[in-house]
Design a protein around this motif. Sequence first.
Motif, PDB file in Angstrom:
ATOM      1  N   PRO A  63       3.942  13.430 -13.332  1.00  0.00           N
ATOM      2  CA  PRO A  63       3.580  14.712 -13.832  1.00  0.00           C
ATOM      3  C   PRO A  63       2.864  15.268 -12.452  1.00  0.00           C
ATOM      4  CG  PRO A  63       2.093  12.808 -14.366  1.00  0.00           C
ATOM      5  CD  PRO A  63       3.441  12.447 -13.727  1.00  0.00           C
ATOM      6  N   GLY A  64       2.784  14.781 -11.457  1.00  0.00           N
ATOM      7  CA  GLY A  64       2.183  15.663 -10.175  1.00  0.00           C
ATOM      8  C   GLY A  64       3.101  16.293  -9.440  1.00  0.00           C
ATOM      9  N   HIS A  65       4.567  16.387  -9.744  1.00  0.00           N
ATOM     10  CA  HIS A  65       5.277  16.821  -8.832  1.00  0.00           C
ATOM     11  C   HIS A  65       5.363  18.624  -8.714  1.00  0.00           C
ATOM     12  CE1 HIS A  65       7.424  17.340 -12.963  1.00  0.00           C
ATOM     13  NE2 HIS A  65       7.981  18.299 -12.162  1.00  0.00           N
TER      14      HIS A  65
ATOM     15  N   GLY B  75       0.766  -1.250  -0.038  1.00  0.00           N
ATOM     16  CA  GLY B  75       0.108  -0.100   0.097  1.00  0.00           C
ATOM     17  C   GLY B  75       0.912   1.210  -0.039  1.00  0.00           C
ATOM     18  N   VAL B  76       1.999   1.196   0.824  1.00  0.00           N
ATOM     19  CA  VAL B  76       2.904   2.554   0.805  1.00  0.00           C
ATOM     20  C   VAL B  76       3.616   2.669  -0.435  1.00  0.00           C
ATOM     21  CG1 VAL B  76       5.014   3.357   1.579  1.00  0.00           C
ATOM     22  CG2 VAL B  76       3.429   2.333   3.354  1.00  0.00           C
ATOM     23  N   VAL B  77       3.993   1.741  -1.095  1.00  0.00           N
ATOM     24  CA  VAL B  77       4.668   1.732  -2.458  1.00  0.00           C
ATOM     25  C   VAL B  77       3.675   2.334  -3.587  1.00  0.00           C
ATOM     26  CG1 VAL B  77       5.904   0.548  -4.385  1.00  0.00           C
ATOM     27  CG2 VAL B  77       6.282  -0.009  -1.964  1.00  0.00           C
ATOM     28  N   ALA B  78       2.331   1.758  -3.512  1.00  0.00           N
ATOM     29  CA  ALA B  78       1.220   2.149  -4.573  1.00  0.00           C
ATOM     30  C   ALA B  78       0.815   3.557  -4.221  1.00  0.00           C
ATOM     31  CB  ALA B  78      -0.003   1.156  -4.167  1.00  0.00           C
ATOM     32  N   ALA B  79       0.815   4.216  -3.211  1.00  0.00           N
ATOM     33  CA  ALA B  79       0.673   5.567  -2.726  1.00  0.00           C
ATOM     34  C   ALA B  79       1.521   6.272  -3.322  1.00  0.00           C
ATOM     35  CB  ALA B  79       0.262   5.638  -1.132  1.00  0.00           C
ATOM     36  N   ALA B  80       2.867   6.053  -3.024  1.00  0.00           N
ATOM     37  CA  ALA B  80       3.949   6.819  -3.442  1.00  0.00           C
ATOM     38  C   ALA B  80       3.854   7.051  -5.038  1.00  0.00           C
ATOM     39  CB  ALA B  80       5.098   6.254  -2.935  1.00  0.00           C
ATOM     40  N   ALA B  81       3.612   5.528  -5.671  1.00  0.00           N
ATOM     41  CA  ALA B  81       3.674   5.600  -7.216  1.00  0.00           C
ATOM     42  C   ALA B  81       2.326   6.308  -7.623  1.00  0.00           C
ATOM     43  CB  ALA B  81       3.346   4.051  -7.702  1.00  0.00           C
ATOM     44  N   LEU B  82       1.092   6.331  -6.957  1.00  0.00           N
ATOM     45  CA  LEU B  82       0.036   7.295  -7.385  1.00  0.00           C
ATOM     46  C   LEU B  82       0.378   8.659  -7.194  1.00  0.00           C
ATOM     47  CD1 LEU B  82      -3.027   7.263  -8.410  1.00  0.00           C
ATOM     48  CD2 LEU B  82      -3.664   7.122  -5.786  1.00  0.00           C
ATOM     49  N   LEU B  83       1.269   9.073  -6.123  1.00  0.00           N
ATOM     50  CA  LEU B  83       1.578  10.425  -6.088  1.00  0.00           C
ATOM     51  C   LEU B  83       2.381  11.022  -7.132  1.00  0.00           C
ATOM     52  CD1 LEU B  83       1.299  12.726  -3.997  1.00  0.00           C
ATOM     53  CD2 LEU B  83       3.378  12.014  -3.133  1.00  0.00           C
ATOM     54  N   GLY B  84       3.195  10.166  -7.874  1.00  0.00           N
ATOM     55  CA  GLY B  84       3.831  10.475  -8.894  1.00  0.00           C
ATOM     56  C   GLY B  84       3.277  10.226 -10.447  1.00  0.00           C
TER      57      GLY B  84
ATOM     58  N   GLY C 284      10.791  11.598  -2.467  1.00  0.00           N
ATOM     59  CA  GLY C 284      11.697  11.456  -3.678  1.00  0.00           C
ATOM     60  C   GLY C 284      11.074  11.641  -4.855  1.00  0.00           C
ATOM     61  N   VAL C 285       9.794  11.043  -4.849  1.00  0.00           N
ATOM     62  CA  VAL C 285       9.080  11.463  -6.073  1.00  0.00           C
ATOM     63  C   VAL C 285       8.812  12.659  -6.436  1.00  0.00           C
ATOM     64  CG1 VAL C 285       6.682  11.076  -7.039  1.00  0.00           C
ATOM     65  CG2 VAL C 285       7.690   9.068  -6.095  1.00  0.00           C
ATOM     66  N   LEU C 286       8.596  13.556  -5.489  1.00  0.00           N
ATOM     67  CA  LEU C 286       8.231  15.140  -5.510  1.00  0.00           C
ATOM     68  C   LEU C 286       9.427  15.807  -5.684  1.00  0.00           C
ATOM     69  CD1 LEU C 286       5.591  15.788  -2.920  1.00  0.00           C
ATOM     70  CD2 LEU C 286       4.986  15.294  -5.282  1.00  0.00           C
ATOM     71  N   TYR C 287      10.619  15.363  -5.036  1.00  0.00           N
ATOM     72  CA  TYR C 287      11.923  16.149  -5.035  1.00  0.00           C
ATOM     73  C   TYR C 287      12.438  16.079  -6.659  1.00  0.00           C
ATOM     74  CZ  TYR C 287      16.429  17.913  -4.030  1.00  0.00           C
ATOM     75  OH  TYR C 287      17.675  18.507  -3.877  1.00  0.00           O
ATOM     76  N   PHE C 288      12.504  14.640  -7.020  1.00  0.00           N
ATOM     77  CA  PHE C 288      13.213  14.385  -8.286  1.00  0.00           C
ATOM     78  C   PHE C 288      12.240  14.338  -9.534  1.00  0.00           C
ATOM     79  CE2 PHE C 288      15.751  11.866  -5.054  1.00  0.00           C
ATOM     80  CZ  PHE C 288      16.958  12.796  -5.232  1.00  0.00           C
TER      81      PHE C 288
ATOM     82  N   PRO D 171       5.052  20.808  -2.850  1.00  0.00           N
ATOM     83  CA  PRO D 171       6.281  20.672  -2.456  1.00  0.00           C
ATOM     84  C   PRO D 171       6.849  19.389  -1.934  1.00  0.00           C
ATOM     85  CG  PRO D 171       4.752  21.539  -0.653  1.00  0.00           C
ATOM     86  CD  PRO D 171       3.925  21.329  -1.971  1.00  0.00           C
ATOM     87  N   TRP D 172       8.189  19.263  -1.863  1.00  0.00           N
ATOM     88  CA  TRP D 172       8.823  17.855  -1.818  1.00  0.00           C
ATOM     89  C   TRP D 172       8.697  17.553  -0.182  1.00  0.00           C
ATOM     90  CZ3 TRP D 172      13.034  17.216   1.427  1.00  0.00           C
ATOM     91  CH2 TRP D 172      13.435  18.384   1.684  1.00  0.00           C
ATOM     92  N   THR D 173       8.649  18.606   0.693  1.00  0.00           N
ATOM     93  CA  THR D 173       8.403  18.409   1.881  1.00  0.00           C
ATOM     94  C   THR D 173       7.155  17.903   2.439  1.00  0.00           C
ATOM     95  OG1 THR D 173       7.493  20.623   2.241  1.00  0.00           O
ATOM     96  CG2 THR D 173       9.975  20.274   2.482  1.00  0.00           C
ATOM     97  N   LEU D 174       6.094  17.945   1.562  1.00  0.00           N
ATOM     98  CA  LEU D 174       4.670  17.178   1.631  1.00  0.00           C
ATOM     99  C   LEU D 174       5.095  15.595   1.716  1.00  0.00           C
ATOM    100  CD1 LEU D 174       1.494  17.539   2.122  1.00  0.00           C
ATOM    101  CD2 LEU D 174       1.489  17.462  -0.384  1.00  0.00           C
ATOM    102  N   GLY D 175       6.036  15.377   0.713  1.00  0.00           N
ATOM    103  CA  GLY D 175       6.052  13.806   0.860  1.00  0.00           C
ATOM    104  C   GLY D 175       6.702  13.520   2.006  1.00  0.00           C
ATOM    105  N   LEU D 176       7.721  14.279   2.583  1.00  0.00           N
ATOM    106  CA  LEU D 176       8.299  13.586   3.684  1.00  0.00           C
ATOM    107  C   LEU D 176       7.372  13.698   4.687  1.00  0.00           C
ATOM    108  CD1 LEU D 176      11.809  15.594   3.567  1.00  0.00           C
ATOM    109  CD2 LEU D 176      11.407  13.037   2.952  1.00  0.00           C
TER     110      LEU D 176
END
Length: 403
Positions: A154-156, A97-106, A146-150, A160-165
């Motif tokens: 398309p959703g980056h 679920g964590v991996v899928a949520a990060a992938a969805l964010l990206g 990482g998804v947001l910082y790098f 802000p990348w701090t939201l991801g942290l």
Amino acid sequence: MGYGRAVPEARNVPDHGPAPHQGAGPRPVPGQNPWVQRALTVFVIVAAFWTVRPLGPSGQGVAVAVLLLVNSVALAARHLPENRIPPRLALAWPTLGVVAAAALLGVSSTGTGYLFTYFLVGHIGVRLDPRQSLTLAALCGLLCGGVLYFHLGPGHNPLPWTLGLATGAPVLVGILNRSRRRAFDAAIAAAGSAERAARAEARTAVLTERSRIARDVHDVLAHSLAGINMQLELADALIDTGDLDRVREANQKAHSMVKESLKQAQWTVHALREDALPLVETLTAMLDTSGHRDALTVAGTVREVPSRVTQNLLRIAQESLTNAARHAPGGAVRAELTFGPASTALRIRNGPATRTVSTGAGSGMGLIGMRERVALLEGTITAGPVTEGPDAGGWQVEARIPG
């Protein structure tokens, strides 16, 4: 709808997780309504399908649709009881679920898909032990950050990348609620143990009371009925001899024993109905009704003693007087009641018989019953013949009970 929507505060993070309760459904954290938590899950899933884009039958839309489905299943699984999830999947499905949520964010470009991470990580803190939950929360924060910082999707741009942290922060709320749930379960277990102990104690008390009543019934009935039966059998045997005088004598003895049994039964019923009896007054009355007036001597400072001590001393006196009437008819009876600093002692002594003693053996349960009574109260009792003094040739019973 864009990513500009404010991130929900930590109070919206689910703060309960299912736990088995006697094989039934999940037990919520105290103060939390499980239906509210289910409603929040439905809200997150519906909001995500409504806002996350692109969502379509081809290309990036298919990837978003698949990831939305995986995130929805992972989030809905938090409502399953722990005993319905195999141990091997207990850690696998939150990780997926964590991996899928990060992938969805990206992959997605707009929408509220980031809500999956907050709710899922909060539940991880409830479901898993602190070390595992902190590890997964750190992984979620690093992946989303990482998804947001790098700029991996398309959703980056809007976020802000701090939201991801920050997506790993709700795990602390989950851990706190896990501790609350454990404390709640421990309190319930302790209450259950206390209830079982109380029931066991009640059963023991019932058995003890049954034994006490059995001894009381024996004290009143066993000796008297045995003596009455013996006299009636003697009268029946004498009828054939024509000796009417001896028949009348046996019949009179049987009547006398019946009257004495009724008196003893009255004392027993009275003692069973009363929580506490006045020891000195009751013992005096018992001696008077047995034909031994002014036979009680009291030593020490008279005081109230526990009801159990009073009842057992009276039963011992009753048994002793019954035995004296049967085995030493006409003999003098003396009773001494001594109030000591830490105990109460009763001694009953009878002299030798002055009238003919009826033949017949007792049941042998009288002395056993007295010993049982005293043993239950951690006291001592002695019984034996009197070898010296004016009552030589008689019998003496002495009981000493703490209290």
